[in-house]
Write an enzyme that holds these catalytic residues in place. Structure first.
Site, PDB file in Angstrom:
ATOM      1  N   GLU A   1      -9.626  -5.572  -3.046  1.00 43.96           N
ATOM      2  CA  GLU A   1      -8.971  -4.540  -2.233  1.00 43.96           C
ATOM      3  C   GLU A   1      -9.998  -3.693  -1.480  1.00 43.96           C
ATOM      4  O   GLU A   1      -9.854  -3.388  -0.300  1.00 43.96           O
ATOM      5  CB  GLU A   1      -8.132  -3.616  -3.140  1.00 43.96           C
ATOM      6  CG  GLU A   1      -7.057  -4.288  -3.941  1.00 43.96           C
ATOM      7  CD  GLU A   1      -5.742  -4.356  -3.228  1.00 43.96           C
ATOM      8  OE1 GLU A   1      -5.645  -3.898  -2.074  1.00 43.96           O
ATOM      9  OE2 GLU A   1      -4.777  -4.897  -3.820  1.00 43.96           O
TER      10      GLU A   1
ATOM     11  N   SER B   1       0.834  -1.195   0.000  1.00 45.91           N
ATOM     12  CA  SER B   1       0.000   0.000   0.000  1.00 45.91           C
ATOM     13  C   SER B   1       0.873   1.252   0.000  1.00 45.91           C
ATOM     14  O   SER B   1       1.617   1.488  -0.945  1.00 45.91           O
ATOM     15  CB  SER B   1      -0.960  -0.038   1.183  1.00 45.91           C
ATOM     16  OG  SER B   1      -2.003   0.903   1.030  1.00 45.91           O
TER      17      SER B   1
ATOM     18  N   HIS C   1      -7.830  -5.750   0.918  1.00 44.96           N
ATOM     19  CA  HIS C   1      -6.565  -5.036   1.063  1.00 44.96           C
ATOM     20  C   HIS C   1      -5.849  -5.479   2.347  1.00 44.96           C
ATOM     21  O   HIS C   1      -6.473  -5.623   3.402  1.00 44.96           O
ATOM     22  CB  HIS C   1      -6.874  -3.539   1.131  1.00 44.96           C
ATOM     23  CG  HIS C   1      -5.698  -2.635   1.022  1.00 44.96           C
ATOM     24  ND1 HIS C   1      -4.973  -2.494  -0.135  1.00 44.96           N
ATOM     25  CD2 HIS C   1      -5.136  -1.794   1.915  1.00 44.96           C
ATOM     26  CE1 HIS C   1      -4.019  -1.595   0.047  1.00 44.96           C
ATOM     27  NE2 HIS C   1      -4.087  -1.161   1.298  1.00 44.96           N
TER      28      HIS C   1
END
Length: 532
Positions: A321, A200, A415
């Site tokens: 995600e 990320s 995610h």
């Protein structure tokens, strides 16, 4: 200064490993046959006159400094209650927060083992190297010297001021990589075989470092997990700083912010950014073009093939995600209730024509509005630029998708879920928060093994990217190779044309036929999640 491991006769634990660094010796611990060093300073505490300034080397010390516990974590706000249930984020108090940790199977200058350097995620506002999911023992067990890094977050690391250099948090990461270059041989590592990896915000940071001339030569391979190279438009960051300044009743300058109590600054930061979300946008902290460390948009530089051509890449994403951003706060249900209006808002967010959401509906006939919106925005922010990056670095890129769905209801293959599998820590309680009980160890073995192979050889175990778009899918049915699993969606974006730049993504705003601004404001309720 002694090279390699030495023994300190005055130590309470004389068998503990002691290694010399350029600034002084550090004493770690032997844990299950591995030497572990925690909280080693790579730069001086970034406070007092050094606040909001580029990092400088730490003051050398005499004697042996204890490195048995994690060092202080940078200032950061806590997660909201909804996300704190899923994401661990320990706080270690103290000023000396520019520190790193090393796990090594063989300390000493003779080993010359491959090195992996971990840059954590957290929207550039949260996270640290002390999160238990990021324990480096499995990498060291498998013959890799593992390093994890703390860096400045939020306004301290990514605020933008007229009287201070930009991107101090990214400069911290660069300083940590320079420490690795200069010091890792003494811990058994090879400075010419460094792989940097992150998830990320950590992957976004690596994207900037890949394109930075100042980082050239500091790493040989890079892993970008659920984060694409990007920069944030400068005014977007300035808006966050101005909001904080208004709340604090001080000028929006580094000098004024440096005089503010640290706790008050964090509270103001949390309030100023509470409505930001990847799905609906909003002001947020991010890496900006500064003309020096980040001379231009890194995606543009990398997509043109003019940067980091000698660096091998492993890049990928999770299948869903968006479910971490939407499910915990109830935003998933709100988007489903809004239906076509939510899709119109997503179209405005992504600045795309009506054919794009229409194509997503055709490709996913059973998906509800929230999942369509989530996939649309994820592709715009993440998969389109990562496809573009892989195309520009064809034959030196490997692409994966993580598709195993969490055992926590509603999260799916969300995610950050892959982290426990990459680190082979699916059994720790902090990983179970996100994955639920019973995560398959066999999948962790496969995924962790692929990351180690990539660091050692540059080949994770499946074909490199080519015109057929091979993607290794890590899912509940076992790992498998799929050709072009996202090609249908990518074609809707005109893939092959230049991907949207960071400035274009930030400038996205509702057009005349998009959702009303009131709808976007309704989606930006407190609790909406920033990019993790």
């Amino acid at each position: 200064m002694a090279e390699g491991p030495v023994r300190a006769g005055d130590s309470a634990g004389p068998e503990d490993p002691v290694v010399g660094t350029p600034y002084g010796a550090v004493r770690g611990r032997y844990e299950n046959g591995l030497a572990v060093f925690r909280g080693i300073p790579y730069a001086a505490p970034p406070f007092g006159p050094r606040r909001f300034r580029p990092p400088v080397p730490p003051e050398p010390w005499t004697g042996v400094r204890d490195a048995g516990a994690f060092g202080p974590t940078p200032p950061k706000p806590p997660y909201s209650e909804a996300f704190a249930k899923l994401l661990a984020d320990p706080v270690v108090p103290g000023d000396d927060c520019l520190n790193l940790n090393v796990w090594t199977p063989e300390p000493g200058p003779g080993a010359r083992l491959p090195v992996m350097v971990w840059i954590h995620g957290g929207a550039l506002t949260r996270g640290s190297s002390a999160i238990p999911v990021y324990d480096g023992r499995s990498f060291a067990r498998d013959g890799v010297v593992f390093v994890s890094v703390n860096y400045r977050l939020g306004v301290e690391g990514f605020g933008l001021f007229p009287d201070a250099p930009a991107n101090p948090g990214l400069r911290d990461q660069l300083a940590a990589l320079e420490w690795v270059r200069d010091s890792i041989t003494r811990f058994g590592g090879d400075p010419d075989r460094v792989t940097v990896f992150g998830e990320s915000a950590g992957a976004i940071s690596i994207g900037a470092l890949l394109a930075s001339p100042r980082a050239r030569g500091l790493f040989r391979r890079a892993v970008l997990q659920s984060g694409a190279p990007e920069v944030t438009e400068r005014d977007k960051v300035r808006r966050v700083v101005r909001r904080m300044a208004a709340r604090l009743r001080v000028p929006a300058t580094a000098r004024a912010f440096a005089a503010v109590d640290r706790g008050a600054l964090i509270e103001a930061q949390a309030e100023a950014g509470r409505r930001a979300s990847p799905v609906v946008g909003g002001p947020a902290f991010g890496i900006v073009v500064d003309g020096e460390l980040v001379p231009r948009d890194p995606l543009e530089a990398l997509a043109e093939g003019g940067a980091a051509q000698d660096v091998a890449l492993l890049i990928g994403w999770t299948s869903e995600e968006h479910r971490l951003w939407l499910a915990p706060t109830g935003l998933l249900e709100r988007l489903n209730r809004l239906g076509p209006v939510a899709l119109a808002a997503a179209r405005a967010r992504c600045r795309c024509g009506p054919e794009v959401p229409r194509g997503y509906r055709l490709a996913r006939p059973g998906a509800g509005p929230a999942d369509l919106v989530g996939q649309l925005v994820t592709d715009f922010l993440l998969r389109v630029p990562l496809h573009r990056l892989a195309d520009a670095h064809r034959a030196r890129s490997h692409v994966y998708e993580f598709a195993w769905p969490s055992n926590v209801p509603g999260l799916g293959a969300c995610h950050a879920l892959e982290l426990g599998f990459v680190f082979d820590t699916v059994g720790v309680p902090e990983a179970e928060r996100l994955a639920g009980p019973g995560a398959p160890q066999s999948l962790a073995d496969e995924m962790h093994g692929a990351w180690v192979r990539f660091a050692v050889t540059g080949d994770p175990g499946w074909p490199a990217w080519d015109a057929t778009h091979p993607v290794r899918v890590f899912g509940s049915g076992g790992p498998g190779l799929v050709r072009g699993p996202r090609d249908r969606e990518m074609a809707l974006w005109g893939h092959g044309a230049p991907a949207p730049t960071g400035a274009e993504r930030d400038a996205a705003s509702p057009g005349p036929d998009a959702a009303p601004r009131t709808v976007v404001r309704r989606l930006r309720r407190p609790g909406a999640m920033r990019r993790i």
